[in-house]
Design a protein around this motif. Structure first.
Motif, PDB file in Angstrom:
ATOM      1  N   UNK A 139      10.198   8.532  -6.067  1.00 57.18           N
ATOM      2  CA  UNK A 139       9.018   9.369  -5.868  1.00 57.18           C
ATOM      3  C   UNK A 139       9.466  10.817  -5.693  1.00 57.18           C
ATOM      4  N   UNK A 140       8.906  11.711  -6.493  1.00 61.21           N
ATOM      5  CA  UNK A 140       9.314  13.109  -6.459  1.00 61.21           C
ATOM      6  C   UNK A 140       9.096  13.710  -5.075  1.00 61.21           C
TER       7      UNK A 140
ATOM      8  N   UNK B 147      24.388  15.695  -7.664  1.00 58.48           N
ATOM      9  CA  UNK B 147      25.328  16.806  -7.758  1.00 58.48           C
ATOM     10  C   UNK B 147      26.489  16.515  -8.705  1.00 58.48           C
ATOM     11  N   UNK B 148      27.064  15.333  -8.601  1.00 61.77           N
ATOM     12  CA  UNK B 148      28.259  15.035  -9.382  1.00 61.77           C
ATOM     13  C   UNK B 148      27.971  14.541 -10.789  1.00 61.77           C
ATOM     14  N   UNK B 149      26.938  13.704 -10.918  1.00 61.09           N
ATOM     15  CA  UNK B 149      26.678  13.067 -12.213  1.00 61.09           C
ATOM     16  C   UNK B 149      25.416  13.562 -12.891  1.00 61.09           C
ATOM     17  N   UNK B 150      24.648  14.403 -12.191  1.00 56.22           N
ATOM     18  CA  UNK B 150      23.379  14.924 -12.731  1.00 56.22           C
ATOM     19  C   UNK B 150      22.438  13.776 -13.081  1.00 56.22           C
ATOM     20  N   UNK B 151      22.415  12.773 -12.196  1.00 55.37           N
ATOM     21  CA  UNK B 151      21.579  11.590 -12.394  1.00 55.37           C
ATOM     22  C   UNK B 151      20.565  11.476 -11.263  1.00 55.37           C
ATOM     23  N   UNK B 152      19.339  11.097 -11.607  1.00 54.36           N
ATOM     24  CA  UNK B 152      18.320  10.807 -10.608  1.00 54.36           C
ATOM     25  C   UNK B 152      18.303   9.292 -10.397  1.00 54.36           C
ATOM     26  N   UNK B 153      18.651   8.864  -9.198  1.00 53.10           N
ATOM     27  CA  UNK B 153      18.796   7.439  -8.896  1.00 53.10           C
ATOM     28  C   UNK B 153      17.950   7.128  -7.667  1.00 53.10           C
ATOM     29  N   UNK B 154      17.204   6.033  -7.714  1.00 48.43           N
ATOM     30  CA  UNK B 154      16.407   5.638  -6.557  1.00 48.43           C
ATOM     31  C   UNK B 154      17.301   5.024  -5.485  1.00 48.43           C
ATOM     32  N   UNK B 155      16.730   4.846  -4.294  1.00 50.33           N
ATOM     33  CA  UNK B 155      17.512   4.369  -3.168  1.00 50.33           C
ATOM     34  C   UNK B 155      18.217   3.050  -3.405  1.00 50.33           C
TER      35      UNK B 155
ATOM     36  N   UNK C 282       0.811  -1.219   0.000  1.00 50.19           N
ATOM     37  CA  UNK C 282       0.000   0.000   0.000  1.00 50.19           C
ATOM     38  C   UNK C 282       0.844   1.269   0.000  1.00 50.19           C
ATOM     39  N   UNK C 283       2.085   1.202   0.474  1.00 52.10           N
ATOM     40  CA  UNK C 283       2.917   2.400   0.555  1.00 52.10           C
ATOM     41  C   UNK C 283       3.893   2.518  -0.617  1.00 52.10           C
ATOM     42  N   UNK C 284       3.640   1.809  -1.700  1.00 52.10           N
ATOM     43  CA  UNK C 284       4.478   1.917  -2.888  1.00 52.10           C
ATOM     44  C   UNK C 284       4.456   3.362  -3.402  1.00 52.10           C
ATOM     45  N   UNK C 285       5.629   3.931  -3.780  1.00 52.14           N
ATOM     46  CA  UNK C 285       5.657   5.306  -4.297  1.00 52.14           C
ATOM     47  C   UNK C 285       4.681   5.504  -5.450  1.00 52.14           C
ATOM     48  N   UNK C 286       4.019   6.646  -5.433  1.00 50.78           N
ATOM     49  CA  UNK C 286       2.984   6.943  -6.420  1.00 50.78           C
ATOM     50  C   UNK C 286       3.515   6.876  -7.837  1.00 50.78           C
ATOM     51  N   UNK C 287       4.767   7.305  -8.057  1.00 50.69           N
ATOM     52  CA  UNK C 287       5.323   7.296  -9.404  1.00 50.69           C
ATOM     53  C   UNK C 287       5.348   5.875  -9.969  1.00 50.69           C
TER      54      UNK C 287
ATOM     55  N   UNK D 234      13.570  -8.274   9.957  1.00 44.11           N
ATOM     56  CA  UNK D 234      12.537  -7.343  10.404  1.00 44.11           C
ATOM     57  C   UNK D 234      12.846  -5.955   9.863  1.00 44.11           C
ATOM     58  N   UNK D 235      11.971  -5.007  10.126  1.00 42.50           N
ATOM     59  CA  UNK D 235      12.219  -3.625   9.739  1.00 42.50           C
ATOM     60  C   UNK D 235      11.648  -3.281   8.382  1.00 42.50           C
ATOM     61  N   UNK D 236      11.906  -2.055   7.962  1.00 40.63           N
ATOM     62  CA  UNK D 236      11.432  -1.562   6.667  1.00 40.63           C
ATOM     63  C   UNK D 236      12.348  -0.445   6.207  1.00 40.63           C
ATOM     64  N   UNK D 237      12.571  -0.380   4.893  1.00 42.58           N
ATOM     65  CA  UNK D 237      13.384   0.676   4.314  1.00 42.58           C
ATOM     66  C   UNK D 237      12.481   1.652   3.587  1.00 42.58           C
ATOM     67  N   UNK D 238      12.544   2.914   3.962  1.00 42.54           N
ATOM     68  CA  UNK D 238      11.713   3.924   3.315  1.00 42.54           C
ATOM     69  C   UNK D 238      12.460   4.633   2.195  1.00 42.54           C
ATOM     70  N   UNK D 239      13.778   4.574   2.219  1.00 44.25           N
ATOM     71  CA  UNK D 239      14.567   5.200   1.161  1.00 44.25           C
ATOM     72  C   UNK D 239      14.868   4.208   0.051  1.00 44.25           C
ATOM     73  N   UNK D 240      15.131   2.963   0.407  1.00 42.87           N
ATOM     74  CA  UNK D 240      15.473   1.935  -0.588  1.00 42.87           C
ATOM     75  C   UNK D 240      14.410   0.845  -0.596  1.00 42.87           C
TER      76      UNK D 240
END
Length: 402
Positions: free
Chosen positions: A308-309, A269-277, A101-106, A223-229
């Motif tokens: 997710x933006x 900043x260095x590579x001008x790339x948008x990369x997910x977690x 249910x918490x999958x990023x909207x994008x 256990x646990x959850x990753x919100x960034x990756x």
């Protein structure tokens, strides 16, 4: 143990190569100079659907067309979902995708754009996977597991073929690991080709099912959850991927969520790339000095770019904090004319840029005649932060780092 995975990977490459992008390795002079090593990126973030996952999904569907007449189904946090949806549309069969249910909207919207039916269920991938199995039985759909499937593993392994076509002398191939399908495919091909490269898997400290399983030599549930990756937030590895990774990975390590955030910022900043977690995890391993990378050729597998933006601003803030470029602190100041001007001048002299100031004159425990001031500062490094805090304390300020 599955034998001759190399042969399966070669067949998969023949199957899917007309439909996927062969993205050449990108040698980054900037990263290489900064880290004193050869840094190469395999940019699967630029792949169709924004992730390597299309490779395994497409191979599984192309190899099993006869089983897909009523449609296909899978469970995924997003990237495998898009791969299955795209591949199903390409072949002309329906696709049902079960997502947490918490999958990023994008990722939800991108999957819908390929014509798939979306079912949101559960807090984690594991919850979604259970529902996918139920729906597969009820509707007669062909279930494509996102990692514990030989056809999927073989598809992911085609990346290794492309890497070796671009560069033969590799010391390290650093791969993000969730369920282990990508790591299994790439590691199997590299090792069965007798290439000397070390294969190093990377997981988030927040969820490290494969790492825990390999270390305990049996499959365990983390256990646990990753919100960034979230793309590698898999609590329990598959039996197939566990066996392959146990045999072929030279090492598997974990990195913090904060370091993953910092690596996402570094890519921007260095590579001008948008990369997910998940895709940034290998760079996080380099940045945290968890890998012996110096004076070596290192291939970092950038697995996806579907971030997710709405998360980007939070990740930038977290990344700046981790890299020592953001500091939040509180001070108790005399509530008198000139006190605020004095502290702002003091911080300016220390080279800090004030981003935000907030006052509290009525907080619990605050002495009469004092105000509590919260400051958000732009700083230059961790050393700079330490310098500022020490200087404030020497000047007699009651300072607390938030």
């Amino acid at each position: 143990m599955v034998e001759n995975l190399k042969d399966e990977i070669i067949k998969a490459y023949e199957n899917i190569s007309p439909y996927v992008k062969n993205i050449p390795l990108y040698h980054s002079a900037s990263f290489s100079e900064n880290y004193g090593a050869g840094i190469y990126f395999k940019l699967e973030s630029l792949q169709r659907t924004g992730s390597f996952k299309v490779r395994g999904a497409l191979n599984a569907i192309l190899k099993n067309k006869d089983k897909c007449s009523k449609g296909v189904i899978t469970a995924s946090a997003g990237n495998h979902a898009q791969g299955v949806a795209f591949s199903a549309k390409l072949i002309g069969v329906p696709a049902v995708i079960v997502m947490p249910v918490h999958t990023p909207l994008v990722k939800i919207n991108n999957t819908k754009a390929y014509g798939a039916e979306i079912v949101l269920h559960g807090e984690t991938y594991d919850d979604a996977a259970t529902m996918a199995e139920i729906l597969a039985d009820e509707r007669g759909l062909y279930l494509i597991h996102p990692f514990n499937n030989i056809d999927v593993i073989a598809g992911q392994g085609t990346i290794a073929i492309e890497i070796l076509k671009d560069i033969e002398k590799i010391d390290n191939i650093i791969i993000p690991v969730g369920g282990g399908g990508l790591a299994s495919g790439v590691a199997a091909y590299i090792k069965e080709t007798n290439n000397s490269a070390k294969i190093i898997g990377v997981q988030s400290e927040a969820v490290n099912g494969m790492t825990a399983s390999i270390r305990k030599r049996r499959i365990v549930r983390a256990t646990g959850a990753s919100f960034i990756a979230e793309g590698i937030s898999v609590k329990t590895p598959g039996d197939i991927t566990f066996e392959i990774c146990s045999k072929y990975l030279d090492d598997i390590i974990t990195v913090s969520e904060n370091m993953i955030a910092a690596s996402i910022l570094e890519y921007m900043e260095r590579a001008k790339l948008v990369v997910e977690g998940a895709g940034a995890a290998p760079l996080a391993a380099i940045m945290s000095r968890s890998v012996d990378y110096k004076d070596k050729n290192n291939v970092l597998l950038v697995s996806g770019g579907n971030i997710d933006i709405n998360m980007i601003s939070r990740i930038i803030s977290k990344g700046m904090s981790t890299s020592g470029r953001f500091l939040e602190l509180t001070l108790n100041l005399k509530d008198s004319p000139g006190s605020l001007a004095a502290i702002t001048k003091f911080l300016a002299d220390e080279g800090a840029n004030i981003l935000d100031i907030r006052h509290d004159r009525f907080g619990a425990g605050l002495p009469i005649g004092f105000s509590r001031v919260n400051l958000e500062l732009e700083t230059k490094s961790r050393e700079h932060i330490e310098q500022i805090v020490i200087a404030l304390k020497k000047a007699g300020y009651d300072v607390t780092v938030c």
